[in-house]
Design a protein around this motif. Structure first.
Motif, short mmCIF file in Angstrom:
data_model
loop_
_atom_site.label_atom_id
_atom_site.label_comp_id
_atom_site.label_asym_id
_atom_site.label_seq_id
_atom_site.Cartn_x
_atom_site.Cartn_y
_atom_site.Cartn_z
N GLU A 32 0.84 -1.19 0.00
CA GLU A 32 0.00 0.00 0.00
C GLU A 32 0.88 1.24 0.00
O GLU A 32 2.04 1.20 0.39
CB GLU A 32 -0.92 0.03 1.22
N PHE A 33 0.33 2.33 -0.44
CA PHE A 33 1.00 3.62 -0.38
C PHE A 33 -0.04 4.70 -0.66
O PHE A 33 -1.13 4.43 -1.16
CB PHE A 33 2.15 3.72 -1.39
N SER A 34 0.31 5.93 -0.31
CA SER A 34 -0.54 7.06 -0.67
C SER A 34 0.30 8.07 -1.44
O SER A 34 1.53 8.10 -1.31
CB SER A 34 -1.19 7.70 0.56
N ILE A 35 -0.36 8.87 -2.22
CA ILE A 35 0.30 9.85 -3.08
C ILE A 35 -0.28 11.22 -2.79
O ILE A 35 -1.50 11.39 -2.72
CB ILE A 35 0.09 9.53 -4.57
N ASP A 36 0.59 12.21 -2.62
CA ASP A 36 0.17 13.61 -2.61
C ASP A 36 0.47 14.15 -4.00
O ASP A 36 1.62 14.14 -4.45
CB ASP A 36 0.95 14.42 -1.58
N ALA A 37 -0.55 14.62 -4.68
CA ALA A 37 -0.39 15.10 -6.05
C ALA A 37 -1.25 16.34 -6.24
O ALA A 37 -2.06 16.70 -5.38
CB ALA A 37 -0.79 14.01 -7.05
N GLY A 38 -1.06 17.00 -7.37
CA GLY A 38 -1.83 18.20 -7.62
C GLY A 38 -1.84 18.57 -9.08
O GLY A 38 -1.23 17.91 -9.92
N VAL A 39 -2.55 19.66 -9.37
CA VAL A 39 -2.62 20.19 -10.72
C VAL A 39 -2.38 21.70 -10.63
O VAL A 39 -2.86 22.38 -9.72
CB VAL A 39 -3.98 19.86 -11.38
N SER A 40 -1.59 22.21 -11.57
CA SER A 40 -1.27 23.63 -11.55
C SER A 40 -2.40 24.45 -12.16
O SER A 40 -3.34 23.90 -12.74
CB SER A 40 0.02 23.88 -12.34
N ASN A 41 -2.30 25.76 -12.02
CA ASN A 41 -3.34 26.62 -12.59
C ASN A 41 -3.31 26.62 -14.12
O ASN A 41 -4.24 27.11 -14.76
CB ASN A 41 -3.22 28.05 -12.05
N SER A 42 -2.26 26.03 -14.70
CA SER A 42 -2.20 25.90 -16.16
C SER A 42 -2.62 24.50 -16.63
O SER A 42 -2.58 24.21 -17.82
CB SER A 42 -0.79 26.21 -16.66
N GLY A 43 -2.99 23.62 -15.66
CA GLY A 43 -3.48 22.30 -16.03
C GLY A 43 -2.43 21.20 -16.06
O GLY A 43 -2.73 20.07 -16.45
N GLN A 44 -1.21 21.49 -15.61
CA GLN A 44 -0.15 20.48 -15.55
C GLN A 44 -0.25 19.69 -14.24
O GLN A 44 -0.41 20.28 -13.17
CB GLN A 44 1.23 21.14 -15.65
N TYR A 45 -0.15 18.37 -14.31
CA TYR A 45 -0.26 17.53 -13.13
C TYR A 45 1.11 17.27 -12.52
O TYR A 45 2.12 17.19 -13.23
CB TYR A 45 -0.94 16.21 -13.47
N TYR A 46 1.14 17.12 -11.19
CA TYR A 46 2.39 16.92 -10.48
C TYR A 46 2.25 15.88 -9.38
O TYR A 46 1.21 15.79 -8.72
CB TYR A 46 2.87 18.23 -9.83
N ILE A 47 3.32 15.10 -9.18
CA ILE A 47 3.45 14.20 -8.04
C ILE A 47 4.34 14.91 -7.03
O ILE A 47 5.49 15.23 -7.34
CB ILE A 47 4.09 12.86 -8.46
N TYR A 48 3.83 15.14 -5.84
CA TYR A 48 4.60 15.84 -4.81
C TYR A 48 5.33 14.87 -3.89
O TYR A 48 6.52 15.01 -3.63
CB TYR A 48 3.69 16.74 -3.99
N GLU A 49 4.60 13.90 -3.35
CA GLU A 49 5.19 12.96 -2.40
C GLU A 49 4.49 11.61 -2.50
O GLU A 49 3.36 11.53 -2.97
CB GLU A 49 5.05 13.48 -0.96
N VAL A 50 5.19 10.57 -2.04
CA VAL A 50 4.59 9.24 -1.91
C VAL A 50 4.88 8.77 -0.48
O VAL A 50 6.00 8.90 0.01
CB VAL A 50 5.19 8.24 -2.93
N ASN A 51 3.87 8.25 0.18
CA ASN A 51 3.98 7.87 1.59
C ASN A 51 3.80 6.36 1.75
O ASN A 51 2.81 5.79 1.28
CB ASN A 51 2.90 8.60 2.40
N SER A 52 4.75 5.74 2.44
CA SER A 52 4.73 4.28 2.59
C SER A 52 3.87 3.81 3.76
O SER A 52 3.52 2.64 3.83
CB SER A 52 6.15 3.76 2.77
N LYS A 53 3.57 4.68 4.68
CA LYS A 53 2.73 4.33 5.84
C LYS A 53 1.55 5.31 5.86
O LYS A 53 1.53 6.26 6.63
CB LYS A 53 3.52 4.45 7.15
#
Length: 348
Positions: free
Chosen positions: A298-319
């Motif tokens: 299992e894992f969780s992902i912190d991600a987002g989208v910019s105001n121009s519509g570009q997607y980003y992966i910020y962090e991945v969490n193992s716990k």
């Protein structure tokens, strides 16, 4: 020692708090036990200090009595690693236990916490995932950090080994004579980058900070938002378990709930583009993590989208922390118990 436990027997590995009590997510452990009992299984919580050569002292929750019971168990069929402290996981006693599990052919997940910069190095070499990464460098060199900030104008400073938004700052160069540092509860100004470095280089070096490009996030009703994504292994694949939205409120440094962030239902902002991005990254991240570090269930992902519509992966969490969305937590229990059965070759 009785050896007539129902199967599978799942060991949940955690650690002691500084005050000697057993640490970890008690409500999660209880719900897992209830679900496993319905599937003719059982779980127990244990710490490295109570592992013996031929048995383990552990704590199992009795739903009938509504209390924890201390018992002696055989080695489990699978170990679910929920140690909440990096130092506890990295000590020799814990590492020897992981080695003994391998020698006994006992499956376990997840193998380790994730260093943020090691994650970046892993994903930047992935043909698909590299497309979604903010520019990132180590914050261990004055000249490099200055060039990075001068080029981007805004960056985030993050400890490589932190979680829950702890220790994160935003650094902006509004002009050569005005450097602005914003924290969750603070704001400071410096007359030059040299002045900032003099004040902060010890902290940056001692806590192994990295610097990450500031992404100007898309907003909902005037405040930025991020995706919180939960995923689990399913046979040789990785599947999406749930998606939450976290929105900044009093401060815009982080959207984490403990730092004042707000929870929004994903359906409020759901879009085909968001769905496609999330479905794309989940299996690739899961496989990359397991190939590099050992099996991640299992894992969780912190991600987002910019105001121009570009997607980003910020962090991945193992716990992964608990999700405030009840339906996501319920699916997490289902997915974990299903995975326990798969990995112990016991099917309903």
């Amino acid at each position: 020692m009785k050896d007539n436990h129902p199967t599978p027997l799942i060991g949940i590995l955690t650690a002691r708090n500084s005050n000697g009590t057993i640490a970890g997510n008690g409500p999660l452990f209880i719900e897992l036990q209830k679900k496993l009992i319905s599937q003719n299984g059982i779980s127990f919580v244990f710490i490295p200090q109570e592992i013996e050569k031929d048995f383990i002292i552990g704590y199992t929750f009795s739903p009938d009595d509504n209390r924890w019971q201390k018992r002696r168990f055989r080695y489990p069929d699978l170990v679910y690693n929920r140690i909440p402290f990096r130092k506890s996981e990295q000590n020799d006693q814990c590492q020897r236990f992981f080695s003994s599990l391998k020698a006994r052919n006992i499956p376990f997940f997840n193998p380790c916490f994730i260093d943020k910069y090691q994650l970046y190095e892993l994903l930047i070499n992935h043909d698909i995932l590299r497309l979604y990464l903010p520019q990132t460098i180590l914050a261990d060199d004055k000249k490099n950090l200055y060039s990075f900030l001068k080029n981007l104008k805004g960056i985030y400073l993050k400890p490589r080994l932190s979680s829950k938004g702890k220790g994160i700052f935003r650094l902006r160069m509004n002009s050569p004579s005005r450097i602005e540092l914003d924290g969750i509860n603070s704001q400071e100004n410096y007359q030059s980058f040299n002045h900032f470095w003099e004040c902060w280089n010890k902290e940056l070096l001692e806590k192994n900070y990295l610097a990450q490009e500031e992404i100007i996030s898309a907003e909902y009703e005037g405040d930025r938002f991020d995706f919180r994504i939960l995923a689990h292994a399913n046979h040789d694949e990785y599947v999406l378990t749930g998606i939450g939205i976290r929105q900044s409120q009093e401060q815009a440094i982080t959207t984490h709930i403990p730092a004042g962030g707000k929870l929004l239902p994903y359906k409020l902002l759901q879009a085909n583009e968001h769905d496609q991005f999330i479905q794309t990254i989940v299996p690739h991240i899961g496989k990359a993590l397991s190939d590099q570090f050992g099996y991640f269930g299992e894992f969780s992902i912190d991600a987002g989208v910019s105001n121009s519509g570009q997607y980003y992966i910020y962090e991945v969490n193992s716990k992964p922390m608990s999700f405030d969305e009840t339906e996501i937590e319920e699916r997490k229990i289902e997915q974990l118990c299903r995975l326990f059965l798969q990995l112990t070759d016991i099917q309903k």
